[in-house]
Scaffold this active site. Sequence first.
Site, mmCIF file in Angstrom:
data_model
loop_
_atom_site.group_PDB
_atom_site.id
_atom_site.type_symbol
_atom_site.label_atom_id
_atom_site.label_comp_id
_atom_site.label_asym_id
_atom_site.label_seq_id
_atom_site.Cartn_x
_atom_site.Cartn_y
_atom_site.Cartn_z
ATOM 1 N N CYS A 24 -19.077 12.466 -76.697
ATOM 2 C CA CYS A 24 -19.781 11.179 -76.798
ATOM 3 C C CYS A 24 -20.829 11.233 -77.927
ATOM 4 O O CYS A 24 -20.462 11.276 -79.076
ATOM 5 C CB CYS A 24 -20.381 10.813 -75.447
ATOM 6 S SG CYS A 24 -20.806 9.072 -75.324
ATOM 7 N N HIS A 28 -15.995 11.776 -71.249
ATOM 8 C CA HIS A 28 -16.898 12.814 -70.734
ATOM 9 C C HIS A 28 -16.189 13.763 -69.763
ATOM 10 O O HIS A 28 -16.261 13.560 -68.550
ATOM 11 C CB HIS A 28 -18.054 12.150 -69.973
ATOM 12 C CG HIS A 28 -19.059 11.492 -70.847
ATOM 13 N ND1 HIS A 28 -20.164 12.160 -71.334
ATOM 14 C CD2 HIS A 28 -19.145 10.231 -71.310
ATOM 15 C CE1 HIS A 28 -20.884 11.326 -72.078
ATOM 16 N NE2 HIS A 28 -20.286 10.143 -72.086
ATOM 17 N N GLU A 60 -17.148 16.612 -68.744
ATOM 18 C CA GLU A 60 -18.111 17.301 -67.861
ATOM 19 C C GLU A 60 -18.423 16.483 -66.606
ATOM 20 O O GLU A 60 -18.902 17.006 -65.624
ATOM 21 C CB GLU A 60 -19.394 17.634 -68.638
ATOM 22 C CG GLU A 60 -20.390 16.498 -68.830
ATOM 23 C CD GLU A 60 -19.983 15.467 -69.883
ATOM 24 O OE1 GLU A 60 -18.860 15.572 -70.433
ATOM 25 O OE2 GLU A 60 -20.791 14.550 -70.134
#
Lengths: 88, 231
Positions: free
Chosen positions: B87, B204, B206
């Site tokens: 990002c 994302h 994570e």
Amino acid sequence: MAKYFAKVIVMLKKGILDVQGKTVENSLKTLGFDKIADIRIGKHITFEVEANSLDEAKEIANAAVDKLLYNPNIETYTIEVENSTGKL
Amino acid sequence: MKFAVVVFPGSNCDHDAYYALKHNLGYNVEFLWHKDTSIPKDIDCVVLPGGFSYGDYLRAGAIARFSPIMNEVINFANRGGLVIGICNGFQILTESGLLPGALLKNTSLRFICRDVYIKVNSNNNPFTSLLEKGRVLRIPIAHFEGNYFADEDTLKELEDNDQIVFQYCDEKGNISEMANPNGSLKNIAGIVNKQRNVLGMMPHPERYCDSILGGTDGIWIFNSIANFLNK
């Protein structure tokens, strides 16, 4: 050393869709401004430069723009550097 | 094998990345500060996390790119070290010149925060080494400027060198305009550099490394990196 004044305009390159400009354009059309087209929105950046000459001030200002203020992948810029602070 | 997560002023996915790597996946990881002027010798992969470094002022990633740590990240990448930018991290990588192109405002002019599907277009790199081509992952996006742009020559180069790693798609893997959340050219969601050791991606991973958070497809990316490094 004298103070110089720089005025930079940064715009998205022609051919890159300016979604912000397009949205504003659509809004104006809704308001009846049907003769307005191709709105593009950029950035207007001003700053002071301390230098010994106008040429030196231009050199410093251009270097600053090249280093950080615009992204050559997507933007173009125009710059004016003048003698008297704030007066162009 | 050790990961490092860089913390810029305004990063807000740094702890998510740290948590996913350390607690979900059990890898060694440490934080690096944006003012650090070196990367410890035992680091194998640097993560540039999501967020709004320096308030996204001027252009997203433009100011973070000149943080002291970024000189080190650039040297690290040039030596072949693995770098993943997620990002805002992707935006910083394009601003720093480690990846080509740029990320423009979403065509909808909206901040988009939702799950998307992305298709693995290339696995010839460390970041998708455990995934087969064509595999569809469900991973969240959360951005205002994720609209990938590159000029024609750059785009051709990306295609010719198999650098397009992820493309937005639908649940079945169809790449279409409908499945493109932000206007990205060719539905591009992630790319690698020519040397294949630097990845930038808008989604994302994570955030989807823990089933209680709604998904676990992000694990594939970090495990791919680990698999590559442990070879």
